[in-house]
Design an enzyme around this catalytic site. Sequence first.
Site, PDB file in Angstrom:
ATOM      1  CG  ASP A  16       3.756   6.298 -10.730  1.00 12.80           C
ATOM      2  OD1 ASP A  16       4.571   5.378 -10.725  1.00 12.80           O
ATOM      3  OD2 ASP A  16       3.056   6.601  -9.760  1.00 12.80           O
ATOM      4  CD  GLU A  25      13.198   4.817 -12.288  1.00  6.89           C
ATOM      5  OE1 GLU A  25      13.453   4.986 -11.061  1.00  6.89           O
ATOM      6  OE2 GLU A  25      13.933   4.192 -13.077  1.00  6.89           O
ATOM      7  N   GLY A  51      13.324   4.586  -8.185  1.00  6.09           N
ATOM      8  CA  GLY A  51      14.779   4.482  -8.051  1.00  6.09           C
ATOM      9  C   GLY A  51      15.410   3.383  -8.886  1.00  6.09           C
ATOM     10  CG  ASP A  87       3.915   4.733  -3.164  1.00  7.43           C
ATOM     11  OD1 ASP A  87       4.821   4.871  -4.006  1.00  7.43           O
ATOM     12  OD2 ASP A  87       2.718   4.659  -3.454  1.00  7.43           O
TER      13      ASP A  87
HETATM   14  C1  GLA Z   1       2.383   5.316  -7.106  1.00  3.26           C
HETATM   15  C2  GLA Z   1       3.245   6.496  -6.694  1.00  3.26           C
HETATM   16  C3  GLA Z   1       2.491   7.329  -5.677  1.00  3.26           C
HETATM   17  C4  GLA Z   1       1.166   7.794  -6.272  1.00  3.26           C
HETATM   18  C5  GLA Z   1       0.366   6.604  -6.738  1.00  3.26           C
HETATM   19  C6  GLA Z   1      -0.863   7.010  -7.502  1.00  3.26           C
HETATM   20  O1  GLA Z   1       2.165   4.430  -6.057  1.00  3.26           O
HETATM   21  O2  GLA Z   1       4.465   6.055  -6.170  1.00  3.26           O
HETATM   22  O3  GLA Z   1       3.274   8.438  -5.271  1.00  3.26           O
HETATM   23  O4  GLA Z   1       1.426   8.668  -7.339  1.00  3.26           O
HETATM   24  O5  GLA Z   1       1.134   5.779  -7.593  1.00  3.26           O
HETATM   25  O6  GLA Z   1      -1.605   5.915  -7.938  1.00  3.26           O
END
Ligand code: GLA
Length: 505
Positions: free
Chosen positions: A271, A309, A311, A332
């Site tokens: 991430d 990331e 997109g 998210d």
């Molecule tokens: C980001 C990701 C989520 C999750 C959180 C964890 O927001 O997009 O899917 O993995 O981090 O902190």
Amino acid sequence: MPRALFTAAVLLGTSLSLAAPALAKTAYDGVWLFDEAPPTPGVTMMQVTSKGGKIEGTVTTQWYGPVEMLNPRVEDGALKFDTRNINDREHPTRPWSVAIEGGKAHLKGRIWESEVDASGYRGNTKDARARAFKFSPPLPALGAPIPSKLAATPPMGWSSWNKFAEHIDDKTVRAMADAMVSTGLRDAGYLYVNIDDGWQGKRGADGVLQPNEKFPDMKALTDYVHSRGLKIGIYSSQGPRTCAGYEGSYGHVMQDAQTYADWGFDYLKYDLCSGEWFYDEAATVKRSYYEMGAALQATGRDFIFSLCEYGRFDVGSWGRDVGGQLWRTTGDITDDYPTMAKIGFDKNGKPEWAGPHGFNDPDMLEIGNGGMSADEYRTHMTLWAMSAAPLMMGHDLRESTPETLAMLTNPRVIAVDQDAKGVQAKALRKHGTMEVWAKPLADGRVALALFNRGDAASSLALVPGDAGLTAVTQVQDVWSGTKSAKLPASYTVPARGAVMVVVGD
Ligand code: GLA
């Protein structure tokens, strides 16, 4: 601080403070140490120098390293400056201020979602050297594309984040593995049990990252999950901190990949959080993912590599080359219809990038978490299946209702998602609130979905031309399994609902 100066400081192996003249010119000049600033972004130090009336400075943070003071100036009895604010298009910079009160520097500002309101005391150049942010060596250059034999069809499994966020532990992961087996989810095709953010502890003196106290023995945990006929995943970030503020892989990429392999993991979600400050353009983001993809490959263990990331930089066009089998296309998901629909209909990635061994990932499932109606969840599952999206469940599997299990394990729905051709459906036509989507299947038939994005039931006919056919002689309703020899005059689809059929000539 110009990037060239950072680089020069790194190359010289020195702290930034040493490059600046020691002579204090304003009340703010010097090194200021922060011991109790909020963990995000984790301010540890502020350095200010002035020369010939020109002020320069940085605020050193655990998340982003040294953050440059932009346009620093003394105004209204305070030092004022701005900082970059990378993730926020509406506020590309944010204002900060420093006031000296009782010999302490009171620093106030905001970066991304974190407020800073902290008090610092004076330090010296030795302190500055001790607290200087340690840049990692330059990213390796891109090498040959990293081949993958994994994920011929979209990965399926469960992830801890949507339900548990950081409140995840060894016991719960084991319980999820047990529930995957006892509910029949494993046998329906769900294979990976993935620990998302919140497992990380501290690094040892050797730099090896340890899990926190909630995960007493990672090897025992992966052994347990494997013993249930399942595979197991883990999570990190290329930045110094993950999105929830835990230790990231910055400066430890090879070492962390080896740790995950030694523990017996089979999947890594990687991430960009806090990494976007270091890798903020297409070339560096791609190289940062390549660095981890190559590190995973070098372990000799099979890993699914999940790129997260959001997109950026048309990730689908290069996700496979860095060793990825899936790449997020959005921010998210949350457990509500508007967010799910925005992501699933409009931000699910370019279909041309999806196919065997590489899939657009519109984020994990919310089915079973309770925030949507049965029709809305049916739309969620239908959209993901039509999109050849990874199916990562996100609820507490122990609390699966019969309806939730029926929705997640419907073999015909899973077959559409897992079809060997790996095609991501496209919207063919729109009529008012209705949308018709088509997904050609490996056996020559075509899955068609009819979505109603409106708030009232609506009717529309599907026609053979939707499937690129002149006539249809076999129709199967995917959700119910009912077969017929022709398409009905029209389908009535409930508000925010979906119909899915497979048709052939
Ligand atoms: C980001 C990701 C989520 C999750 C959180 C964890 O927001 O997009 O899917 O993995 O981090 O902190």
